[in-house]
Design a protein around this motif. Structure first.
Motif, PDB file in Angstrom:
ATOM      1  N   GLY A   1      40.381  33.155  21.633  1.00 47.49           N
ATOM      2  CA  GLY A   1      40.580  31.778  22.051  1.00 47.49           C
ATOM      3  C   GLY A   1      40.964  31.627  23.505  1.00 47.49           C
ATOM      4  N   LEU A   2      41.538  30.451  23.796  1.00 50.78           N
ATOM      5  CA  LEU A   2      41.818  30.077  25.178  1.00 50.78           C
ATOM      6  C   LEU A   2      42.799  31.029  25.853  1.00 50.78           C
ATOM      7  N   ARG A   3      43.841  31.469  25.133  1.00 52.60           N
ATOM      8  CA  ARG A   3      44.852  32.356  25.747  1.00 52.60           C
ATOM      9  C   ARG A   3      44.245  33.687  26.162  1.00 52.60           C
ATOM     10  N   ALA A   4      43.206  34.120  25.468  1.00 50.09           N
ATOM     11  CA  ALA A   4      42.548  35.370  25.848  1.00 50.09           C
ATOM     12  C   ALA A   4      41.504  35.137  26.943  1.00 50.09           C
ATOM     13  N   THR A   5      40.925  33.947  26.974  1.00 45.96           N
ATOM     14  CA  THR A   5      39.883  33.655  27.953  1.00 45.96           C
ATOM     15  C   THR A   5      40.436  33.587  29.370  1.00 45.96           C
ATOM     16  N   LEU A   6      41.586  32.957  29.536  1.00 44.46           N
ATOM     17  CA  LEU A   6      42.116  32.729  30.883  1.00 44.46           C
ATOM     18  C   LEU A   6      42.353  34.025  31.663  1.00 44.46           C
ATOM     19  N   PRO A   7      42.990  35.065  31.070  1.00 54.70           N
ATOM     20  CA  PRO A   7      43.117  36.317  31.829  1.00 54.70           C
ATOM     21  C   PRO A   7      41.763  36.940  32.164  1.00 54.70           C
ATOM     22  N   SER A   8      40.798  36.848  31.254  1.00 56.99           N
ATOM     23  CA  SER A   8      39.477  37.415  31.520  1.00 56.99           C
ATOM     24  C   SER A   8      38.829  36.772  32.735  1.00 56.99           C
ATOM     25  N   ILE A   9      38.902  35.439  32.801  1.00 58.90           N
ATOM     26  CA  ILE A   9      38.307  34.724  33.930  1.00 58.90           C
ATOM     27  C   ILE A   9      39.057  35.044  35.220  1.00 58.90           C
ATOM     28  N   SER A  10      40.371  35.227  35.114  1.00 59.46           N
ATOM     29  CA  SER A  10      41.153  35.588  36.306  1.00 59.46           C
ATOM     30  C   SER A  10      40.696  36.931  36.867  1.00 59.46           C
ATOM     31  N   VAL A  11      40.463  37.902  35.973  1.00 58.86           N
ATOM     32  CA  VAL A  11      39.996  39.216  36.425  1.00 58.86           C
ATOM     33  C   VAL A  11      38.614  39.102  37.055  1.00 58.86           C
ATOM     34  N   LEU A  12      37.721  38.361  36.394  1.00 59.47           N
ATOM     35  CA  LEU A  12      36.363  38.199  36.931  1.00 59.47           C
ATOM     36  C   LEU A  12      36.398  37.607  38.336  1.00 59.47           C
ATOM     37  N   ASN A  13      37.150  36.544  38.519  1.00 60.77           N
ATOM     38  CA  ASN A  13      37.210  35.900  39.843  1.00 60.77           C
ATOM     39  C   ASN A  13      37.863  36.816  40.879  1.00 60.77           C
ATOM     40  N   LEU A  14      38.874  37.574  40.449  1.00 60.07           N
ATOM     41  CA  LEU A  14      39.558  38.476  41.381  1.00 60.07           C
ATOM     42  C   LEU A  14      38.621  39.582  41.866  1.00 60.07           C
TER      43      LEU A  14
END
Length: 378
Positions: A196-209
């Protein structure tokens, strides 16, 4: 004004209920049988229905089942009007979807109280349904945003394709590949703990970083250093107790060499052809704890030369942690065996593999996010 639908084959009961409820300020529509009642409910969208249990033709139980099966009417409060008062009868009515009962003969104060309570619950249910629709629409927008961040398939100078099937609208898996320079390609796949959303946000943060190369002093050509920097940046004490596994590699297309490092992630699988119908299997994995779980973790690099017509698979554990219909776990070994058993593996398309995974899974959706990336080097 709330609309109330009365369904009863007895004209005297219809008139009595209509007068009693209209005096309370409700709009009341009364019909004489179940078929008319269902038609009126579909066109009038009543907030509450009072229906006689025993009627010729369609019974009140059948009417209730039909009403509750309609998504547009599922929040309509349904009261069964009955002279039956045994526990078994009430259980039968509840199983059919009834929300409440009124016992004949009808008592005026009881009717008013049950109708008021029913309308309150209908109003709350309708509000919850509307909020659910709003939330689903927002999650769909978020899922579309996540999909827009994923890279397009690559066809030159080699083929890269992937499949991402979240167990919910949003998932914790993420992947990316991009050129560090004309000769070096970075490629990775990560899996955040949870869904869900709580798992998605860290993933997107890593991708953008990683995509923006925001860590300026970092050597993005050295996978072990990348994982160490991610571990320093995403300690779970500061990231809502979320950690993630990742496989990260850099491919030199001139020297045909792959350097890689992993953090608690399943091994990538490299298939190199031995003959037309068989392949040599290499599991590409290095030791290392998941990112964010502990500080000061050491990561190491692995090296691999890529033979002609080789195929690389990078994936999350949702690809093989599938519970079969007999209750047993499918497992990594079975997944590898499936890949090795492919006819002409270097020509196999990713959708063929995904179709086989769906055939293994007995459920409509996967228990975990499923991500798999296929890279054909020639």
């Amino acid at each position: 004004m709330f609309q109330i639908l009365v369904i009863d084959d007895d004209p005297a009961v219809r008139i009595l209920l209509k007068r009693m409820l209209e005096r309370q300020g409700y709009e009341v529509v009364a019909v004489s049988n179940g078929e008319e009642g269902i038609k009126q409910a579909c066109t009038g969208d009543p907030a509450l229905i009072i229906c006689d249990w025993i009627m010729p033709g369609m019974s009140g139980l059948e009417v209730c089942q039909r009403i509750k099966a309609d998504p547009k009417l599922s929040t309509t409060f349904f009261i069964l009007l009955t002279s039956l008062d045994s526990v078994a009868d009430r259980v039968k009515g509840l199983d059919a979807g009834a929300d409440d009962f009124i016992t004949k003969p009808i008592e005026h104060n009881e009717l008013q109280a049950r109708v008021r309570a029913g309308l309150r619950l209908h109003h709350l249910s309708r509000d919850l349904q509307n909020q659910k629709l709003i939330l689903e629409a927002e999650l769909a927008e978020a899922a579309e945003y996540v999909r827009s961040l994923l890279p397009p398939p690559m066809t030159k100078p080699f083929s890269i394709d992937f499949c991402f099937i979240p167990s919910r609208q949003l998932g914790g898996d993420c992947l990316d590949y991009y050129w560090l320079d004309p000769d070096y390609l970075a490629i990775y796949l990560l899996d955040t703990a949870g869904h869900g959303l709580r798992a998605t946000l860290p993933s997107i943060s890593v991708l953008n970083l990683l995509r923006s190369r925001a860590l300026k002093s970092l050597n993005y050509y050295q996978p072990s250093e990348v994982l160490k920097a991610l571990n320093d940046t995403f300690q779970m004490n500061y990231q809502n107790d979320k950690y993630f596994t990742i496989w990260y590699g850099v491919y030199n297309r001139v020297q045909r060499q792959l350097i890689y490092s992993s953090a608690g992630h399943p091994p990538a699988i490299l298939l190199s052809p031995k003959s037309t119908n068989s392949a040599e299997v290499k599991l590409l994995r290095t030791p290392g704890m998941p990112v964010g779980m502990f500080p000061q973790v050491k990561y190491v690099d692995g090296f691999c030369s890529i033979e002609e017509n080789s195929t690389l698979y990078i994936f999350s554990d949702g690809v093989y942690e599938i519970t079969k219909s007999d209750g047993t776990l499918w497992g990594l070994d079975a997944f590898i065996k499936m890949l090795v058993g492919l006819k002409h593996p270097q020509n196999c398309q990713l959708n063929q593999i995904v179709n086989q995974l769906m055939a293994v899974n007995p459920q409509e959706v996967f228990d975990d996010d499923l991500s798999i990336l296929q890279m054909k080097f020639d």
